[in-house]
Motif scaffolding. Structure first.
Motif, PDB file in Angstrom:
ATOM      1  N   THR A  35       1.682  61.835  20.115  1.00 36.24           N
ATOM      2  CA  THR A  35       1.291  63.178  20.551  1.00 36.24           C
ATOM      3  C   THR A  35      -0.065  63.555  19.963  1.00 36.24           C
ATOM      4  OG1 THR A  35       3.614  63.835  20.655  1.00 36.24           O
ATOM      5  CG2 THR A  35       1.976  65.599  20.600  1.00 36.24           C
ATOM      6  N   GLY A  36      -0.247  63.237  18.684  1.00 34.75           N
ATOM      7  CA  GLY A  36      -1.517  63.545  18.033  1.00 34.75           C
ATOM      8  C   GLY A  36      -2.691  62.840  18.682  1.00 34.75           C
ATOM      9  N   VAL A  37      -2.515  61.550  19.001  1.00 35.46           N
ATOM     10  CA  VAL A  37      -3.585  60.792  19.669  1.00 35.46           C
ATOM     11  C   VAL A  37      -3.914  61.429  21.013  1.00 35.46           C
ATOM     12  CG1 VAL A  37      -4.163  58.606  20.779  1.00 35.46           C
ATOM     13  CG2 VAL A  37      -3.128  58.609  18.502  1.00 35.46           C
ATOM     14  N   SER A  38      -2.877  61.745  21.794  1.00 34.50           N
ATOM     15  CA  SER A  38      -3.095  62.333  23.114  1.00 34.50           C
ATOM     16  C   SER A  38      -3.810  63.678  23.001  1.00 34.50           C
ATOM     17  CB  SER A  38      -1.750  62.497  23.824  1.00 34.50           C
ATOM     18  OG  SER A  38      -1.924  63.108  25.080  1.00 34.50           O
ATOM     19  N   GLU A  39      -3.384  64.492  22.034  1.00 32.75           N
ATOM     20  CA  GLU A  39      -4.011  65.808  21.865  1.00 32.75           C
ATOM     21  C   GLU A  39      -5.481  65.677  21.485  1.00 32.75           C
ATOM     22  OE1 GLU A  39      -0.078  68.372  20.400  1.00 32.75           O
ATOM     23  OE2 GLU A  39      -1.702  67.914  18.985  1.00 32.75           O
ATOM     24  N   LEU A  40      -5.795  64.791  20.565  1.00 29.78           N
ATOM     25  CA  LEU A  40      -7.189  64.637  20.132  1.00 29.78           C
ATOM     26  C   LEU A  40      -8.063  64.080  21.251  1.00 29.78           C
ATOM     27  CD1 LEU A  40      -6.675  63.291  16.502  1.00 29.78           C
ATOM     28  CD2 LEU A  40      -7.736  65.451  17.140  1.00 29.78           C
ATOM     29  N   VAL A  41      -7.543  63.136  22.001  1.00 26.37           N
ATOM     30  CA  VAL A  41      -8.308  62.568  23.112  1.00 26.37           C
ATOM     31  C   VAL A  41      -8.628  63.656  24.133  1.00 26.37           C
ATOM     32  CG1 VAL A  41      -8.145  61.049  25.124  1.00 26.37           C
ATOM     33  CG2 VAL A  41      -7.541  60.181  22.859  1.00 26.37           C
ATOM     34  N   ASN A  42      -7.621  64.427  24.509  1.00 28.87           N
ATOM     35  CA  ASN A  42      -7.845  65.486  25.497  1.00 28.87           C
ATOM     36  C   ASN A  42      -8.749  66.579  24.953  1.00 28.87           C
ATOM     37  OD1 ASN A  42      -6.222  65.038  28.072  1.00 28.87           O
ATOM     38  ND2 ASN A  42      -4.691  64.582  26.511  1.00 28.87           N
ATOM     39  N   TRP A  43      -8.580  66.898  23.665  1.00 31.82           N
ATOM     40  CA  TRP A  43      -9.442  67.920  23.057  1.00 31.82           C
ATOM     41  C   TRP A  43     -10.896  67.471  23.092  1.00 31.82           C
ATOM     42  CZ3 TRP A  43     -13.009  68.603  19.282  1.00 31.82           C
ATOM     43  CH2 TRP A  43     -13.272  69.908  18.865  1.00 31.82           C
ATOM     44  N   LEU A  44     -11.150  66.204  22.727  1.00 31.05           N
ATOM     45  CA  LEU A  44     -12.521  65.693  22.714  1.00 31.05           C
ATOM     46  C   LEU A  44     -13.095  65.596  24.123  1.00 31.05           C
ATOM     47  CD1 LEU A  44     -12.106  63.000  19.945  1.00 31.05           C
ATOM     48  CD2 LEU A  44     -13.805  64.821  19.920  1.00 31.05           C
ATOM     49  N   ASP A  45     -12.260  65.251  25.078  1.00 32.50           N
ATOM     50  CA  ASP A  45     -12.722  65.171  26.465  1.00 32.50           C
ATOM     51  C   ASP A  45     -13.152  66.549  26.959  1.00 32.50           C
ATOM     52  OD1 ASP A  45     -13.219  63.861  28.926  1.00 32.50           O
ATOM     53  OD2 ASP A  45     -11.313  64.602  29.711  1.00 32.50           O
ATOM     54  N   GLU A  46     -12.355  67.574  26.644  1.00 35.17           N
ATOM     55  CA  GLU A  46     -12.711  68.938  27.030  1.00 35.17           C
ATOM     56  C   GLU A  46     -13.893  69.450  26.207  1.00 35.17           C
ATOM     57  OE1 GLU A  46      -9.206  71.220  26.511  1.00 35.17           O
ATOM     58  OE2 GLU A  46      -8.034  70.098  28.007  1.00 35.17           O
ATOM     59  N   ASP A  47     -13.942  69.053  24.937  1.00 29.02           N
ATOM     60  CA  ASP A  47     -15.025  69.505  24.056  1.00 29.02           C
ATOM     61  C   ASP A  47     -16.378  69.012  24.534  1.00 29.02           C
ATOM     62  OD1 ASP A  47     -15.844  70.757  21.438  1.00 29.02           O
ATOM     63  OD2 ASP A  47     -16.537  68.707  21.067  1.00 29.02           O
ATOM     64  N   ALA A  48     -16.388  67.851  25.193  1.00 32.06           N
ATOM     65  CA  ALA A  48     -17.662  67.301  25.685  1.00 32.06           C
ATOM     66  C   ALA A  48     -18.308  68.220  26.708  1.00 32.06           C
ATOM     67  CB  ALA A  48     -17.429  65.919  26.292  1.00 32.06           C
ATOM     68  N   GLU A  49     -17.511  69.116  27.309  1.00 29.70           N
ATOM     69  CA  GLU A  49     -18.046  70.036  28.306  1.00 29.70           C
ATOM     70  C   GLU A  49     -18.605  71.309  27.688  1.00 29.70           C
ATOM     71  OE1 GLU A  49     -18.210  69.095  31.443  1.00 29.70           O
ATOM     72  OE2 GLU A  49     -17.278  67.194  30.836  1.00 29.70           O
ATOM     73  N   ARG A  50     -18.438  71.485  26.361  1.00 33.72           N
ATOM     74  CA  ARG A  50     -18.924  72.693  25.707  1.00 33.72           C
ATOM     75  C   ARG A  50     -20.435  72.809  25.858  1.00 33.72           C
ATOM     76  NH1 ARG A  50     -18.943  72.674  20.505  1.00 33.72           N
ATOM     77  NH2 ARG A  50     -18.839  74.917  20.203  1.00 33.72           N
ATOM     78  N   THR A  51     -20.897  74.011  26.195  1.00 35.82           N
ATOM     79  CA  THR A  51     -22.344  74.203  26.373  1.00 35.82           C
ATOM     80  C   THR A  51     -23.094  74.034  25.068  1.00 35.82           C
ATOM     81  OG1 THR A  51     -22.024  76.587  26.089  1.00 35.82           O
ATOM     82  CG2 THR A  51     -22.033  75.737  28.344  1.00 35.82           C
ATOM     83  N   GLY A  52     -22.407  74.318  23.945  1.00 40.13           N
ATOM     84  CA  GLY A  52     -23.086  74.196  22.659  1.00 40.13           C
ATOM     85  C   GLY A  52     -23.193  72.771  22.151  1.00 40.13           C
ATOM     86  N   GLY A  53     -22.519  71.835  22.812  1.00 41.79           N
ATOM     87  CA  GLY A  53     -22.569  70.446  22.368  1.00 41.79           C
ATOM     88  C   GLY A  53     -21.643  70.197  21.196  1.00 41.79           C
TER      89      GLY A  53
END
Length: 747
Positions: free
Chosen positions: A451-469
């Motif tokens: 669960t932790g791996v899946s959460e971090l992967v998805n978080w980082l994938d969504e984080d890549a879209e942050r306008t602030g980088g």
């Protein structure tokens, strides 16, 4: 070239800024602690008088806006300081803002006036903003205070004060560190130490204590960027200076030495010298005990901090059981102190919990960590946007301790509740806590790691879209995934969840990252070059490029500079890439020489500097030394800074030849070395006329300097300019006339 306090315009409060972590401030509050009721009454009366003064001056300023406005600004500044001292952090901010605004407006109306006052007001405004829990917003004001005072010092204007500049630099370093910009804090603190070192050579009694305080602060800033040896070096010098100070005021020197020793002990422990740190920590505790016995309310927090350091050093020497008594004593002392030291109490509880856990008492550790989390959580919620590192650290300690007792679900629940609390009040803290929760799942038994791996992967994938980088939380999430033992599972999860290839940063090894960090923080360019030569294969590899990309999040300037350096080394070789950097560094060191004798010796030792094209902001006298030294030799160059008559002969030859470059050199030396600003500016303007650059200056500026020059100097400059105008009448005859008129001469 020596440093001096060149003027007034700032008070002792500016000179003392930046030393707020030392014990001197505690001593200055000792009377309040000894006779609290009397002092409280006096403080209320003083505050009432300040408020009345502001009301009176405001009314006067409304009737006559130009009359008492500077007095109103000064009164507002004093009122802000008193409100802050009384604990009214919110109320102290508006008068600080108004004082800064008034001084800024006055400076626009009367250029050259009120700059020192504006610098002081800007520094105070930064302090007030930081007090309200917004450390990042305080940084621009601290930088502005430095800029304003630096201009005064460099131009030797009224209000210039080198001690004030050093104080503002130390405060700026503190503000940068508080905002997380720890790398940027170090050069400011180092510059302050350099200024105070020069001042201490001229007036040891006044400035050695300030130098010692600045070195103590510098040690902390160096430690924050993992420069363990540099931290120890600065702290050792600070302790040596405090020991050497006269023992006329042992009640002042003793706690300052104790604070410096405590800092040194901590740096030694982190540098792997726990044994040496233990001896120093024991001395710090003993000194603090003496002070706390006389004034417990003042020095109890300092004693508690020294006890925490002692506990760490004892554990570092292999005695975790011996660490328990000082850790417990620190907690007990702070419980007696009350609500004013809750943050310190939380830190002490974490230390206690750590050593209770090391001694096998898992339940006792959980109890201590739980209380620490509760305190950090309440403190963080009181000031939204405040740094959350302490809360995250305490939560991590609690989760680890709960996991050791098999209570993984309780630890996860604690994370969930904290995230929920901060979702509205502190979204940035909540964002970081979400990542820490997922990282904790990786350390739990199945099925939580998946669960932790899946959460971090998805978080980082969504984080890549942050306008602030990417930011530090992004880096933390990446590190957690890289550290997970099942690399194949992480790679599979990434491809399955994101439908994209595994990114380069995910394959980055900890060893490569540590190697690149060590290269980035080499103390100077020659040692950086040697480090590259020792590790050329690894630093030249693709993983090193990935490491620099990630480090750019934490230290944008340093990572970008080293990425360009890496490309230059790979393209042109080590020597070609490093030589310009080494020469630039040597040029900076040459510019910092204390006097011209030292300057010449350094140039003789590093003759390649004569081949350097100095940057545009290099002082003109130093540009002259390089140019003349290159063409006529060092004897001819340095004779001009030692002999005023020799310089005048050089200027006369330049005037006769119409040599604008030589006139610019002579003018630079006249102003920088001999303080003849009228001759300096006149010859600079004449040089521009000879070069045809008549749009780059204003001859009327010379009139403002007439009062600082003798009649003989003014007359000489009029004659020189008139003679040049006669020899070179076209096409700038009118400009020659304007210069002569500005000098008070007849055309």
């Amino acid at each position: 070239m020596g440093y001096e306090d060149r003027g007034t315009g700032v008070g002792d409060e500016a000179r003392g800024a930046g030393a707020g972590h030392g014990a001197r401030q505690e001593v200055r509050r000792e009377d309040a602690a000894d006779d609290a009721s009397a002092r409280a009454g006096e403080a209320r009366a003083e505050l009432a008088r300040a408020e009345e003064e502001v009301r009176g001056l405001r009314a006067a300023a409304e009737q006559d806006p130009g009359g008492d406005t500077p007095l109103l600004a000064g009164a507002l500044h004093r009122l802000s300081n008193l409100l802050s001292a009384a604990g009214d952090r919110t109320g102290a901010l508006p008068p600080a803002k108004e004082a800064a605004r008034i001084y800024a407006e006055l400076g626009m109306k009367r250029p050259g006036d009120f700059q020192a006052e504006l610098a002081l007001a800007m520094g105070a405004l930064g302090d007030r903003v930081a007090d309200t829990g917004d450390p990042a917003a305080a940084v621009p004001f601290a930088k502005q205070a430095v800029r304003l005072q630096r201009e005064l010092v460099e131009e030797e204007q009224p209000g210039a004060s080198v001690p004030a500049l050093a104080a503002y630099l130390l405060t700026c370093a503190t503000r940068l560190a508080g905002a997380g910009e720890v790398v940027e804090a170090v050069p400011r603190a180092e510059e302050a130490v350099g200024l105070l070192r020069g001042l201490a050579e001229e007036d040891p009694a006044a400035f050695l204590p300030r130098l010692a305080e600045a070195l103590h602060a510098l040690g902390g800033h160096r430690a924050a960027v993992s420069d363990a040896s540099g931290a120890v070096e600065a702290a050792e010098e600070a302790c040596g200076l405090f020991r050497a100070l006269p023992a006329e005021r042992p009640d002042v020197i003793r706690p300052e030495l104790a604070a410096a020793l405590d800092g040194l002990a901590g740096h030694l422990d982190k540098a792997g010298e726990a044994g040496a740190g233990l001896r120093v920590a024991e001395e710090a505790v003993a000194l603090y005990r003496e002070s706390a016995a006389r004034r417990p309310a003042v020095f109890r927090p300092g004693l508690a901090a020294a006890l925490r350091t002692l506990a760490r050093c004892l554990a570092g020497t292999g005695d975790p059981q011996g660490a328990l008594p000082p850790a417990r004593e620190a907690v007990d002392l702070l419980r007696e102190q009350g609500d004013a030291v809750l943050a310190d109490l939380a830190d002490s509880l974490q230390v206690l919990g750590t050593y209770v856990e090391l001694n096998g008492d898992a339940e006792g550790a959980v109890e201590a960590f739980w209380e620490a989390v509760a305190l950090h959580r309440s403190l963080a919620l009181e000031v939204p946007g405040a740094p959350d590192a302490a809360l995250v650290s305490a939560l991590d300690d609690l989760a680890r301790a709960l996991a050791r007792t098999g209570e993984h679900a309780a630890a996860i629940e604690e994370f969930d509740e904290t995230v929920k609390e901060f979702a509205g009040a502190g979204p940035e803290a909540a964002r970081r806590l979400v990542v820490e929760r997922s990282a904790f799942l990786l350390r739990c038994p199945a099925p939580w790691p998946a669960t932790g791996v899946s959460e971090l992967v998805n978080w980082l994938d969504e984080d890549a879209e942050r306008t602030g980088g990417a930011d530090t939380v992004t880096v933390r999430a990446r590190q957690a995934l890289r550290a997970y033992g099942d690399t194949a599972a992480v790679h599979t999860a990434w491809e399955d969840e994101t439908f994209t290839p595994v990114p380069d940063w995910l394959a980055l090894s900890p060893g490569t990252l540590d190697l690149v960090v060590a290269w980035m923080f080499a103390p100077d360019w020659p040692r950086s070059r040697d480090f590259w030569s020792e590790h050329a294969e690894a630093l030249g590899g693709e993983q090193a490029a990935s490491a620099l990309d990630e480090l750019a999040v934490l230290d944008p300037h340093g990572a970008r500079r080293h990425a360009l350096l890496r490309e230059a080394v790979l393209a042109h070789g080590v020597t070609a890439a490093y030589d310009p950097l080494i020469l630039r560094e040597q040029l900076a060191q040459w510019l910092e020489c204390a006097d011209w004798t030292e300057s010449r010796a350094y140039l003789e030792e590093h003759p390649r500097l004569l081949t350097v094209q100095p940057p545009d902001d290099t002082p003109l006298a130093h540009v002259a030394m390089l140019d003349i030294g290159r063409t006529e030799g060092l004897d001819a160059a340095y004779r001009l800074v030692e002999d005023r008559e020799a310089l005048q002969a050089y200027v006369d030859r330049a005037l006769e030849a119409g040599n604008g470059v030589a006139l610019m050199h002579g003018g630079g030396i006249e102003g920088q070395v001999f303080g003849d600003r009228l001759s300096s500016l006149t010859h600079a303007q004449v040089a521009l006329v000879l070069a045809g650059a008549t749009e780059g200056f204003e001859p009327d500026d010379l009139a403002a300097l007439l009062h600082k020059a003798s009649e003989e100097t003014r007359s000489r400059l009029v004659r020189e300019t008139a003679a040049l105008g006669a020899r070179h009448p076209d096409p700038h005859g009118r400009t020659w006339d304007r210069i002569i008129q500005a000098l008070g001469g007849d055309v």
